[in-house]
Design a protein around this motif. Sequence first.
Motif, mmCIF file in Angstrom:
data_model
loop_
_atom_site.group_PDB
_atom_site.id
_atom_site.type_symbol
_atom_site.label_atom_id
_atom_site.label_comp_id
_atom_site.label_asym_id
_atom_site.label_seq_id
_atom_site.Cartn_x
_atom_site.Cartn_y
_atom_site.Cartn_z
ATOM 1 N N GLY A 1 -4.080 0.833 5.193
ATOM 2 C CA GLY A 1 -2.989 1.807 5.198
ATOM 3 C C GLY A 1 -1.992 1.631 4.068
ATOM 4 O O GLY A 1 -0.927 2.248 4.075
ATOM 5 N N LYS A 2 -2.331 0.792 3.077
ATOM 6 C CA LYS A 2 -1.379 0.532 1.986
ATOM 7 C C LYS A 2 -1.591 1.523 0.839
ATOM 8 O O LYS A 2 -2.674 2.083 0.688
ATOM 9 N N GLU A 3 -0.544 1.702 0.072
ATOM 10 C CA GLU A 3 -0.572 2.666 -1.032
ATOM 11 C C GLU A 3 -1.704 2.338 -1.997
ATOM 12 O O GLU A 3 -1.939 1.174 -2.337
ATOM 13 N N GLY A 4 -2.424 3.385 -2.399
ATOM 14 C CA GLY A 4 -3.509 3.204 -3.363
ATOM 15 C C GLY A 4 -4.849 2.897 -2.731
ATOM 16 O O GLY A 4 -5.881 2.930 -3.414
ATOM 17 N N GLN A 5 -4.868 2.605 -1.422
ATOM 18 C CA GLN A 5 -6.132 2.323 -0.744
ATOM 19 C C GLN A 5 -6.768 3.629 -0.257
ATOM 20 O O GLN A 5 -6.076 4.586 0.082
ATOM 21 N N THR A 6 -8.091 3.655 -0.250
ATOM 22 C CA THR A 6 -8.833 4.861 0.155
ATOM 23 C C THR A 6 -9.527 4.619 1.490
ATOM 24 O O THR A 6 -10.158 3.578 1.689
ATOM 25 N N ILE A 7 -9.410 5.593 2.377
ATOM 26 C CA ILE A 7 -10.088 5.490 3.666
ATOM 27 C C ILE A 7 -11.595 5.578 3.426
ATOM 28 O O ILE A 7 -12.068 6.489 2.738
ATOM 29 N N PRO A 8 -12.381 4.644 3.972
ATOM 30 C CA PRO A 8 -13.835 4.701 3.761
ATOM 31 C C PRO A 8 -14.446 5.944 4.424
ATOM 32 O O PRO A 8 -13.854 6.529 5.336
#
Length: 313
Positions: free
Chosen positions: A259-266
């Motif tokens: 849920g952190k900025e820059g992360q993409t949900i798989p």
Amino acid sequence: MKETLTRTDFNLPRQKAVYHGKVRDVYTLENDLLVMIATDRISAFDVILPAGIPYKGQVLNQIAAHYLDATRDIVPNWKIATPDPMVTIGHRCEPFKVEMVIRGYITGSAWRAYSAGDRVLCGLPLPEGMRENQRFDKPIITPTTKADEGHDENISREEIIARGLVSREDYEQLERYTYALFERGTQMAAEKGLILVDTKYEFGKKDGKIYLIDEIHTPDSSRYFYAEGYQERFERGEAQKQLSKEFVRQWLIEHGFQGKEGQTIPEMTEAYCDSVSERYIELFEGIVGKPFEKADLSNLAQRIEKNIMGYLR
């Protein structure tokens, strides 16, 4: 893919407002009635994931209804009827601005704080030498503020009363209800071979009377361990076998998302969503102790609207 309900946009008779939460859509009607629809949305790390999970809304709604009925002798609750497997209709209450979190074991965020050196949790002193997943001598209440936006925050009993969030008299009653509900939930879980580890309760007031509101003892609001093997795993320092949605969080972490900025949900493939659905059904059958009866998934929104309208008429 199987049909799922990820959003509703109904126009119900005498409707005054609608609120789309992380998982539930709540319609406020005249005469202080609420229509709460448990959708198939799933959230983790305060993020709503992009795909719905078949039958998830039905699972949560029916577990909550089961436990609301089973605890009605302890505290009045908001539920009036369940006209559809995914819908509860009940009393609109003015919610208290705190959630009553109760813990029978030290795990999760409480353990993370303890292992970082904290020895006071929500104003309560904790003994030295505790180990992860250890049972408390008696359950402890660790309330949180109920945030409109952002994260809920831990708060002490004294601070709640001092800040006027809840009066002393009401708070003492909330504590009594919380202990009694947890004791009932613990007994019911034990009958199914489970340990109710921790949970949260929400309360509200209507016409001067306190009601239990929202969901209760669901895998989204509670943590369960399997009783069989608990002691052996604890003594060996191993992770406990859990019955909760923790497996979704673990899958996301393994795929680099918290849920952190820059992360993409798989990518949530149909196969993955079906596997999560199967786990939720397993949760239902474990917690309630009877087979899950799958409702018809064709024309979900139409079915729900028709059942709500039929009840309101």
